[in-house]
Motif scaffolding. Structure first.
Motif, PDB file in Angstrom:
ATOM      1  N   ALA A 366       0.950  -1.245  -0.023  1.00 34.30           N
ATOM      2  CA  ALA A 366       0.048   0.093  -0.132  1.00 34.30           C
ATOM      3  C   ALA A 366       0.927   1.338   0.067  1.00 34.30           C
ATOM      4  CB  ALA A 366      -0.933   0.067   1.162  1.00 34.30           C
ATOM      5  N   ARG A 367       2.019   1.272   0.631  1.00 34.75           N
ATOM      6  CA  ARG A 367       2.830   2.429   1.016  1.00 34.75           C
ATOM      7  C   ARG A 367       3.267   2.833  -0.520  1.00 34.75           C
ATOM      8  NH1 ARG A 367       5.711   3.924   5.320  1.00 34.75           N
ATOM      9  NH2 ARG A 367       6.597   5.534   3.554  1.00 34.75           N
ATOM     10  N   VAL A 368       3.624   1.666  -1.455  1.00 39.06           N
ATOM     11  CA  VAL A 368       4.620   2.072  -2.523  1.00 39.06           C
ATOM     12  C   VAL A 368       3.471   1.814  -3.781  1.00 39.06           C
ATOM     13  CG1 VAL A 368       6.566   1.200  -1.756  1.00 39.06           C
ATOM     14  CG2 VAL A 368       4.919  -0.321  -3.092  1.00 39.06           C
ATOM     15  N   SER A 369       2.029   1.843  -3.729  1.00 40.57           N
ATOM     16  CA  SER A 369       1.042   1.832  -4.816  1.00 40.57           C
ATOM     17  C   SER A 369       0.321   2.981  -4.809  1.00 40.57           C
ATOM     18  CB  SER A 369       0.417   0.530  -4.459  1.00 40.57           C
ATOM     19  OG  SER A 369       1.145  -0.718  -4.478  1.00 40.57           O
ATOM     20  N   ARG A 370       0.512   4.105  -4.578  1.00 42.99           N
ATOM     21  CA  ARG A 370      -0.299   5.264  -4.597  1.00 42.99           C
ATOM     22  C   ARG A 370      -0.052   5.519  -6.367  1.00 42.99           C
ATOM     23  NH1 ARG A 370      -1.512  10.274  -1.781  1.00 42.99           N
ATOM     24  NH2 ARG A 370      -0.156   9.486  -0.121  1.00 42.99           N
ATOM     25  N   GLY A 371      -1.414   5.748  -6.817  1.00 38.13           N
ATOM     26  CA  GLY A 371      -1.320   6.380  -8.059  1.00 38.13           C
ATOM     27  C   GLY A 371      -1.584   5.257  -8.970  1.00 38.13           C
ATOM     28  N   ARG A 372      -1.689   3.929  -8.839  1.00 35.84           N
ATOM     29  CA  ARG A 372      -2.207   2.860  -9.521  1.00 35.84           C
ATOM     30  C   ARG A 372      -3.897   2.571  -9.569  1.00 35.84           C
ATOM     31  NH1 ARG A 372       2.689   1.733 -12.122  1.00 35.84           N
ATOM     32  NH2 ARG A 372       4.226   2.062 -10.384  1.00 35.84           N
ATOM     33  N   THR A 373      -4.224   2.243 -10.805  1.00 36.44           N
ATOM     34  CA  THR A 373      -5.973   2.038 -10.629  1.00 36.44           C
ATOM     35  C   THR A 373      -5.923   0.499  -9.969  1.00 36.44           C
ATOM     36  OG1 THR A 373      -5.636   0.787 -12.773  1.00 36.44           O
ATOM     37  CG2 THR A 373      -6.084   3.106 -12.827  1.00 36.44           C
ATOM     38  N   VAL A 374      -7.158   0.238  -9.424  1.00 37.99           N
ATOM     39  CA  VAL A 374      -7.352  -1.027  -8.777  1.00 37.99           C
ATOM     40  C   VAL A 374      -7.102  -1.981  -9.674  1.00 37.99           C
ATOM     41  CG1 VAL A 374      -9.287  -2.506  -7.753  1.00 37.99           C
ATOM     42  CG2 VAL A 374      -9.048   0.144  -7.251  1.00 37.99           C
ATOM     43  N   ARG A 375      -7.424  -2.038 -11.208  1.00 36.96           N
ATOM     44  CA  ARG A 375      -7.055  -3.062 -12.051  1.00 36.96           C
ATOM     45  C   ARG A 375      -5.838  -3.390 -12.109  1.00 36.96           C
ATOM     46  NH1 ARG A 375      -9.479  -1.127 -15.817  1.00 36.96           N
ATOM     47  NH2 ARG A 375     -11.768  -2.136 -15.881  1.00 36.96           N
ATOM     48  N   GLU A 376      -4.782  -2.500 -12.348  1.00 37.06           N
ATOM     49  CA  GLU A 376      -3.383  -2.506 -12.228  1.00 37.06           C
ATOM     50  C   GLU A 376      -2.805  -3.169 -11.000  1.00 37.06           C
ATOM     51  OE1 GLU A 376       0.488   0.173 -13.643  1.00 37.06           O
ATOM     52  OE2 GLU A 376      -1.251   1.219 -12.784  1.00 37.06           O
ATOM     53  N   PHE A 377      -3.464  -2.524 -10.055  1.00 41.02           N
ATOM     54  CA  PHE A 377      -2.803  -2.865  -8.603  1.00 41.02           C
ATOM     55  C   PHE A 377      -3.096  -4.476  -8.532  1.00 41.02           C
ATOM     56  CE2 PHE A 377      -3.566  -4.225  -4.172  1.00 41.02           C
ATOM     57  CZ  PHE A 377      -2.435  -3.525  -3.702  1.00 41.02           C
ATOM     58  N   VAL A 378      -4.233  -4.934  -8.566  1.00 39.56           N
ATOM     59  CA  VAL A 378      -4.748  -6.427  -8.486  1.00 39.56           C
ATOM     60  C   VAL A 378      -4.197  -7.313  -9.447  1.00 39.56           C
ATOM     61  CG1 VAL A 378      -6.429  -8.076  -8.467  1.00 39.56           C
ATOM     62  CG2 VAL A 378      -6.808  -5.790  -7.295  1.00 39.56           C
ATOM     63  N   THR A 379      -3.857  -6.603 -10.696  1.00 39.05           N
ATOM     64  CA  THR A 379      -3.246  -7.654 -11.785  1.00 39.05           C
ATOM     65  C   THR A 379      -1.918  -7.728 -11.409  1.00 39.05           C
ATOM     66  OG1 THR A 379      -4.823  -6.823 -13.258  1.00 39.05           O
ATOM     67  CG2 THR A 379      -2.894  -8.015 -14.237  1.00 39.05           C
ATOM     68  N   CYS A 380      -1.155  -6.614 -11.385  1.00 35.89           N
ATOM     69  CA  CYS A 380       0.242  -6.791 -10.771  1.00 35.89           C
ATOM     70  C   CYS A 380       0.829  -7.658  -9.712  1.00 35.89           C
ATOM     71  CB  CYS A 380       1.007  -5.625 -11.027  1.00 35.89           C
ATOM     72  SG  CYS A 380       0.913  -4.803 -12.445  1.00 35.89           S
ATOM     73  N   VAL A 381      -0.003  -7.143  -8.534  1.00 35.71           N
ATOM     74  CA  VAL A 381       0.270  -7.916  -7.226  1.00 35.71           C
ATOM     75  C   VAL A 381      -0.079  -9.615  -7.371  1.00 35.71           C
ATOM     76  CG1 VAL A 381      -0.789  -8.042  -4.939  1.00 35.71           C
ATOM     77  CG2 VAL A 381      -0.236  -5.541  -5.697  1.00 35.71           C
ATOM     78  N   ILE A 382      -1.173  -9.752  -8.103  1.00 33.26           N
ATOM     79  CA  ILE A 382      -1.471 -11.428  -8.153  1.00 33.26           C
ATOM     80  C   ILE A 382      -0.837 -12.097  -9.026  1.00 33.26           C
ATOM     81  CG2 ILE A 382      -3.306 -12.953  -8.259  1.00 33.26           C
ATOM     82  CD1 ILE A 382      -5.092 -11.040  -7.059  1.00 33.26           C
ATOM     83  N   LEU A 383      -0.929 -11.449 -10.337  1.00 41.56           N
ATOM     84  CA  LEU A 383      -0.541 -12.340 -11.568  1.00 41.56           C
ATOM     85  C   LEU A 383       1.099 -12.447 -11.836  1.00 41.56           C
ATOM     86  CD1 LEU A 383      -3.253 -11.393 -14.395  1.00 41.56           C
ATOM     87  CD2 LEU A 383      -3.184 -13.396 -12.443  1.00 41.56           C
ATOM     88  N   VAL A 384       1.661 -10.987 -11.686  1.00 40.56           N
ATOM     89  CA  VAL A 384       3.223 -11.372 -12.007  1.00 40.56           C
ATOM     90  C   VAL A 384       4.048 -12.138 -11.187  1.00 40.56           C
ATOM     91  CG1 VAL A 384       5.226  -9.783 -12.205  1.00 40.56           C
ATOM     92  CG2 VAL A 384       2.898  -9.027 -12.918  1.00 40.56           C
TER      93      VAL A 384
END
Length: 534
Positions: A366-384
């Motif tokens: 959360a500290r490093v994810s300001r500015g990301r959309t919810v879709r980008e956040f979830v996709t990158c955090v889970i899939l990558v």
């Protein structure tokens, strides 16, 4: 002394109260957390036999009683997280419509990977796939009989290729979508309520839709204290894995020994490095180390792929990924299983471990994810990270399985868990270089986990402040983590460290209920935000 107000509908966190030692204790969370941790360590050291007996009972009791509930909850987290990527809530931007990311995508992904599972992948990357393979091929119980219940999905007796596929599917299952969905749920809730609603970046803030201004009272204190407790002890357990593996590697290569003094010396050096990183801050410390971590990890993985059985690794990754996709639903089934030993001893253990880590990893991302959309956040955090885990398990675990398939008496099969990585490297050219690189990577992961964990605990105990926290307080938490790990290992640990691991697992069970409530709270907030933006 100033009073901070967070958001137009937020709540006051109270007066700053800087002690002569430079600690910001304006919340009771700091004192309660610190005293609880010290008390737990003292009791463990004073009564090691009783603690070992209690926690030795506690871990299997939790796993056997709540394994179905934990598997069901894990499935709900995956479905919920992926559901949030859909319109319109997937378009919501963390920090508001005009917010832009604080870090480039490469640095961001490196920090996600390093904070989430670095030491664990080093420790279990070889041993877990190999254990599942041996069990799937035909596990032997202590009584000498075949136990199919400890093999994933009943195993594949006498079929090496099928057993390898099952082993890879089970390993990826434990390091793929489910754990990262758990982290995504917590991280998204904290980022959304922190950046979009102006609330403090603490776990209690995510409960504002449920508790309202009650989050600033005793119920909020309990939530944050529980988060600190789970974070520090979950982190100390992982640091114990890291120290054990690094010492085993030094002993394997140089015969340095693995006694208590060696453990204290190693942890002291690593903690000192973590303190320096913490003092340098997010950009100068954690960000740089995370990038070094990722480069070292990718370099070691590529070296194994190039110098090892390259074709076997590629085939194992492809077949393992396909087997994971094919067996995901059977592996996820919470009830009516034929492999109860596997789901209880492996999956339930992992799910509670990830849940106990979720305040730490969730707060950090959360500290490093300001500015990301919810879709980008979830996709990158889970899939990558899931894709990286597939390749990692194929490179390390798949190579170990290939060695055993070629020779059942291969040294890696009988090696102790903490040295399997280094025994594996013995079959490669430049084996000393690879083993030393593995040790360095464990140590850098060690430092990264320690300093990012210190930053998270610091934020929680300072009432959600991310700026202006006294440096003394950052040093305090980083040092306390090192002291906890040192004392427990020096006390010798097997009993003390085992008790610590069991405590971490037991902390994950109540946090499952917390995360389920987080899902509801996040849904309420995102639904309103999507409606307002639309």
């Amino acid at each position: 002394m100033s009073r901070q107000t967070f958001g137009s509908r937020g709540y006051r966190v109270g007066q700053d109260n800087i002690t002569p030692l430079g600690l910001d204790i304006h919340h009771p969370v700091f004192a309660i957390s610190a005293l609880s941790i010290v008390g737990f360590v003292a009791c463990t050291l004073l009564f090691p036999a009783q603690a070992a007996a209690f926690f030795g009972w506690l871990r299997p009791a939790i796993a056997s009683t709540f394994d179905g509930f934990l598997l069901l909850a894990g499935n709900l987290f995956v479905v919920f997280a992926l559901f949030l990527t859909l319109p319109p809530w997937g378009r919501v931007r963390l920090g508001g419509p005009d917010a832009r990311p604080d870090f480039g995508r490469g640095s961001w992904l490196a920090m996600l990977f390093a904070a989430g599972m670095g030491i664990g992948l080093m420790y279990f990357g070889v041993s877990e796939p190999l254990a599942h393979y041996e069990a799937a091929l035909g596990g032997i119980s202590a009584e000498g009989g075949v136990r199919t219940d400890i093999a994933p999905l009943g195993g594949a007796a006498g079929q090496p290729a099928a057993a390898r596929d099952l082993a890879m599917a089970a390993s990826i299952f434990h390091w793929g979508l489910h754990p990262w969905a758990i982290y995504a749920v917590v991280g998204l809730a904290l980022a959304f309520f922190g950046y979009n609603h102006g609330l403090p970046l603490t776990l209690r803030s995510a409960f504002h839709p449920i508790l309202g201004d009650g989050v600033r009272g005793w119920r909020g204190h309990i939530i944050d204290v529980a988060a600190v407790f789970a974070t520090l002890f979950g982190l100390a357990t992982s640091l114990g894995f890291g120290a054990t593996q690094a010492l085993a590697g030094f002993n394997f290569l140089y015969g340095w020994g693995t006694g208590g003094l060696a453990a204290v010396a190693l942890i002291g050096v690593v903690t000192s490095a973590a303190v320096v990183s913490v003092l340098r801050g997010l950009d100068g410390g954690i960000k740089v180390l995370s990038q070094v971590n990722l480069l070292l990890a990718l370099g070691l993985m590529l070296a194994i792929i190039v110098a090892g059985p390259t074709l076997d690794i590629i085939v194992t990754a492809a077949r393992g990924g396909l087997a994971y996709a094919t067996e995901l639903i059977p592996l996820s089934m919470p009830f009516g299983r034929d492999d109860e030993g596997f789901s209880r001893d492996w999956t339930a253990f992992y799910w509670t471990w990830w849940i106990s880590w979720s305040p730490f990893v969730g707060m950090f991302i959360a500290r490093v994810s300001r500015g990301r959309t919810v879709r980008e956040f979830v996709t990158c955090v889970i899939l990558v990270p899931t894709l990286l885990s597939v390749v990692w398990m194929a490179a390390f675990g798949g190579t170990a399985i290939s060695q055993v398939m070629a020779d059942a008496a291969a040294p890696v099969a009988s090696a102790a868990q903490e040295v399997k990585l280094f025994v594996l490297a013995e079959a490669f050219p430049l084996r000393s270089v690879l083993s030393f690189a593995g040790i360095v990577l464990v140590l850098v992961f060690f430092v990264t986990s320690s300093d990012s964990g210190s930053m998270v605990i610091d934020t929680i105990t300072a009432g959600g402040k991310t700026e202006g926290i006294p440096r003394t307080q950052r040093v305090f938490w980083a040092t306390l983590e090192g002291l906890v790990a040192s004392v427990l290992l020096l006390a010798g640990g097997a009993e003390a460290l085992g008790a610590l691991q069991a405590m971490t697992i037991s902390a994950g069970l109540p946090f499952t209920l917390v995360l389920l409530a987080l899902c509801y709270s996040t849904w309420v907030g995102l639904r309103a935000a999507a409606r307002d933006d639309g």
